[in-house]
Design an enzyme around this catalytic site. Sequence first.
Site, PDB file in Angstrom:
ATOM      1  N   HIS A 166       0.851  -1.202   0.000  1.00 19.47           N
ATOM      2  CA  HIS A 166       0.000   0.000   0.000  1.00 19.47           C
ATOM      3  C   HIS A 166       0.883   1.248   0.000  1.00 19.47           C
ATOM      4  CE1 HIS A 166      -3.057  -2.854   1.472  1.00 19.47           C
ATOM      5  NE2 HIS A 166      -3.968  -1.977   1.115  1.00 19.47           N
ATOM      6  N   LYS A 170       0.169   4.348   4.823  1.00 19.65           N
ATOM      7  CA  LYS A 170      -0.760   3.427   5.487  1.00 19.65           C
ATOM      8  C   LYS A 170      -0.121   2.859   6.753  1.00 19.65           C
ATOM      9  CE  LYS A 170      -3.683  -0.680   4.898  1.00 19.65           C
ATOM     10  NZ  LYS A 170      -4.873  -0.158   5.581  1.00 19.65           N
TER      11      LYS A 170
HETATM   12  N1  LIG Z   1     -12.837  -0.543   3.579  1.00 17.28           N
HETATM   13  C1  LIG Z   1     -12.186  -0.209   2.473  1.00 17.28           C
HETATM   14  O1  LIG Z   1     -12.531  -0.624   1.356  1.00 17.28           O
HETATM   15  C2  LIG Z   1     -11.025   0.716   2.562  1.00 17.28           C
HETATM   16  C3  LIG Z   1     -10.558   1.088   3.784  1.00 17.28           C
HETATM   17  N2  LIG Z   1      -9.568   1.989   3.881  1.00 17.28           N
HETATM   18  C4  LIG Z   1      -9.218   2.413   5.234  1.00 17.28           C
HETATM   19  O2  LIG Z   1      -9.697   3.737   5.446  1.00 17.28           O
HETATM   20  C5  LIG Z   1      -8.905   4.368   6.423  1.00 17.28           C
HETATM   21  C6  LIG Z   1      -8.499   5.750   5.911  1.00 17.28           C
HETATM   22  O3  LIG Z   1      -7.574   5.629   4.871  1.00 17.28           O
HETATM   23  P1  LIG Z   1      -7.051   6.930   4.104  1.00 17.28           P
HETATM   24  O4  LIG Z   1      -8.189   7.751   3.638  1.00 17.28           O
HETATM   25  O5  LIG Z   1      -6.059   6.452   3.128  1.00 17.28           O
HETATM   26  O6  LIG Z   1      -6.309   7.713   5.300  1.00 17.28           O
HETATM   27  P2  LIG Z   1      -5.964   9.268   5.406  1.00 17.28           P
HETATM   28  O7  LIG Z   1      -4.811   9.362   6.340  1.00 17.28           O
HETATM   29  O8  LIG Z   1      -5.839   9.873   4.065  1.00 17.28           O
HETATM   30  O9  LIG Z   1      -7.253   9.907   6.080  1.00 17.28           O
HETATM   31  C7  LIG Z   1      -7.579   9.792   7.420  1.00 17.28           C
HETATM   32  C8  LIG Z   1      -8.406  10.996   7.809  1.00 17.28           C
HETATM   33  O10 LIG Z   1      -8.945  10.799   9.113  1.00 17.28           O
HETATM   34  C9  LIG Z   1      -9.000  12.081   9.715  1.00 17.28           C
HETATM   35  N3  LIG Z   1      -9.162  11.991  11.154  1.00 17.28           N
HETATM   36  C10 LIG Z   1      -8.209  11.867  12.113  1.00 17.28           C
HETATM   37  N4  LIG Z   1      -8.778  11.851  13.321  1.00 17.28           N
HETATM   38  C11 LIG Z   1     -10.115  11.987  13.140  1.00 17.28           C
HETATM   39  C12 LIG Z   1     -11.235  12.059  14.009  1.00 17.28           C
HETATM   40  N5  LIG Z   1     -11.097  11.967  15.347  1.00 17.28           N
HETATM   41  N6  LIG Z   1     -12.471  12.200  13.464  1.00 17.28           N
HETATM   42  C13 LIG Z   1     -12.634  12.297  12.137  1.00 17.28           C
HETATM   43  N7  LIG Z   1     -11.598  12.256  11.260  1.00 17.28           N
HETATM   44  C14 LIG Z   1     -10.361  12.088  11.763  1.00 17.28           C
HETATM   45  C15 LIG Z   1      -7.708  12.728   9.307  1.00 17.28           C
HETATM   46  O11 LIG Z   1      -7.859  14.123   9.447  1.00 17.28           O
HETATM   47  P3  LIG Z   1      -6.638  15.040   9.954  1.00 17.28           P
HETATM   48  O12 LIG Z   1      -5.681  15.065   8.830  1.00 17.28           O
HETATM   49  O13 LIG Z   1      -7.296  16.340  10.239  1.00 17.28           O
HETATM   50  O14 LIG Z   1      -6.081  14.365  11.185  1.00 17.28           O
HETATM   51  C16 LIG Z   1      -7.611  12.296   7.842  1.00 17.28           C
HETATM   52  O15 LIG Z   1      -8.234  13.221   6.997  1.00 17.28           O
HETATM   53  C17 LIG Z   1      -7.756   3.406   6.724  1.00 17.28           C
HETATM   54  O16 LIG Z   1      -8.057   2.666   7.874  1.00 17.28           O
HETATM   55  C18 LIG Z   1      -7.748   2.495   5.506  1.00 17.28           C
HETATM   56  O17 LIG Z   1      -7.223   1.223   5.755  1.00 17.28           O
HETATM   57  C19 LIG Z   1      -8.979   2.537   2.794  1.00 17.28           C
HETATM   58  C20 LIG Z   1      -9.369   2.161   1.542  1.00 17.28           C
HETATM   59  C21 LIG Z   1     -10.432   1.220   1.327  1.00 17.28           C
HETATM   60  O1  LIG Z   2      -5.549   1.827   3.279  1.00 17.86           O
HETATM   61  C1  LIG Z   2      -5.888   1.464   2.132  1.00 17.86           C
HETATM   62  O2  LIG Z   2      -5.574   2.092   1.107  1.00 17.86           O
HETATM   63  C2  LIG Z   2      -6.700   0.256   2.009  1.00 17.86           C
HETATM   64  N1  LIG Z   2      -7.131  -0.315   3.097  1.00 17.86           N
HETATM   65  C3  LIG Z   2      -7.969  -1.451   3.183  1.00 17.86           C
HETATM   66  C4  LIG Z   2      -7.266  -2.564   3.925  1.00 17.86           C
HETATM   67  O3  LIG Z   2      -6.575  -2.262   4.920  1.00 17.86           O
HETATM   68  O4  LIG Z   2      -7.425  -3.732   3.572  1.00 17.86           O
HETATM   69  C5  LIG Z   2      -8.521  -1.876   1.850  1.00 17.86           C
HETATM   70  C6  LIG Z   2      -7.574  -1.688   0.704  1.00 17.86           C
HETATM   71  O5  LIG Z   2      -6.531  -2.592   0.849  1.00 17.86           O
HETATM   72  C7  LIG Z   2      -7.064  -0.248   0.670  1.00 17.86           C
END
Ligand SMILES: NC(=O)C1=CN([C@@H]2O[C@H](COP(=O)(O)OP(=O)(O)OC[C@H]3O[C@@H](n4cnc5c(N)ncnc54)[C@H](OP(=O)(O)O)[C@@H]3O)[C@@H](O)[C@H]2O)C=CC1
Ligand SMILES: O=C(O)C1=N[C@H](C(=O)O)C[C@H](O)C1
Length: 283
Positions: A166, A170
């Site tokens: 990733h 991440k």
């Molecule tokens: N289920 C799925 O299909 C997928 C899951 N994911 C998961 O999604 C999650 C996010 O990934 P990603 O978008 O890449 O991460 P990012 O780091 O880009 O985004 C995380 C966000 O969370 C915010 N945040 C931090 N603390 C809080 C809070 N207390 N309340 C609300 N928002 C908060 C951060 O804001 P700030 O910068 O202001 O701290 C930041 O904008 C990960 O766990 C990833 O594994 C990702 C892709 C697909």
């Molecule tokens: O953080 C990501 O980007 C992703 N997170 C999910 C995971 O932890 O499995 C899904 C996908 O792999 C993308």
Amino acid sequence: MAASSSPPIMVNSCTGKMGHATAEAVVRAGLQLVPVSFTGASEAVAVGNVGVSGIPVELVHPDERQSAMQNLKAQYPGLVLIDFTLPSVVNDNVAFYARNGIPFVVGTTGGDREQLMQDARAGNSYAVIAPQMGKQVVAFQATLELMAQQFPGAFAGYKLEVTESHQRQKADTSGTAKAVIASIAKLGAPISEDDIVKVRDASTQTERLGVPEEHLGGHAFHTYRLTSGDGDVEFVFQHNVCGRSIYAEGTVDAALFLAKKVAEGSEQRIFDMIDVLKAGAMR
Ligand SMILES: NC(=O)C1=CN([C@@H]2O[C@H](COP(=O)(O)OP(=O)(O)OC[C@H]3O[C@@H](n4cnc5c(N)ncnc54)[C@H](OP(=O)(O)O)[C@@H]3O)[C@@H](O)[C@H]2O)C=CC1
Ligand SMILES: O=C(O)C1=N[C@H](C(=O)O)C[C@H](O)C1
């Protein structure tokens, strides 16, 4: 509960990569994006708002979220929340959503998953919780789970090796990989989550795994390799995703599915993406 086939959708946090992609997918689907987003305490908050497809979305600091929630509940009946935040805050967020009685979709991985499920259940919440929202990957997960149910132990004696790659930022080990190894364990080839190999460095990603340079900032390459004890037989399952639209679209499907379940007064309240797929609710 308000019945809605077209619920207002709030995405936390629109400042993040997945949150932003999902909010854009909400708008693309012609649904109402609530122009407010709970976010972290970082400097992003200083900006005050973030643009999503031309819509200014107001950012709410964690300290302000309870009073904001009161207003949102009144202003947006049938509201569905989506959480793409961080493993370090997902438990606190889920407990907050559950306390406030709002249906929620959680795509965020990591944190204490047992506690998360416990909090969702304790709040009698309607929720979709899954580490993977991409339709085809969910179908692959469902197939493995079916295979495990039908043919438990079919891969007994095989050695499993798992690699997930990733973007550098991440923090956690892939939630999808953890879910997949749980199914493969039922097929007879268990490994520990600590044995999943995490790749986060750009040179291995481009040179060894073939991640396109332009997707170093957003990709998910998973390989599950099963080798027989004598080394004569090998199975390789692989899913390589570039970008984030596959998850964003699936998340919108999950929000619509959940709103329908609320409207029906469904007895089952907690779902995963395999439930959403099985219901034929993924576009
Ligand atoms: N289920 C799925 O299909 C997928 C899951 N994911 C998961 O999604 C999650 C996010 O990934 P990603 O978008 O890449 O991460 P990012 O780091 O880009 O985004 C995380 C966000 O969370 C915010 N945040 C931090 N603390 C809080 C809070 N207390 N309340 C609300 N928002 C908060 C951060 O804001 P700030 O910068 O202001 O701290 C930041 O904008 C990960 O766990 C990833 O594994 C990702 C892709 C697909
Ligand atoms: O953080 C990501 O980007 C992703 N997170 C999910 C995971 O932890 O499995 C899904 C996908 O792999 C993308």
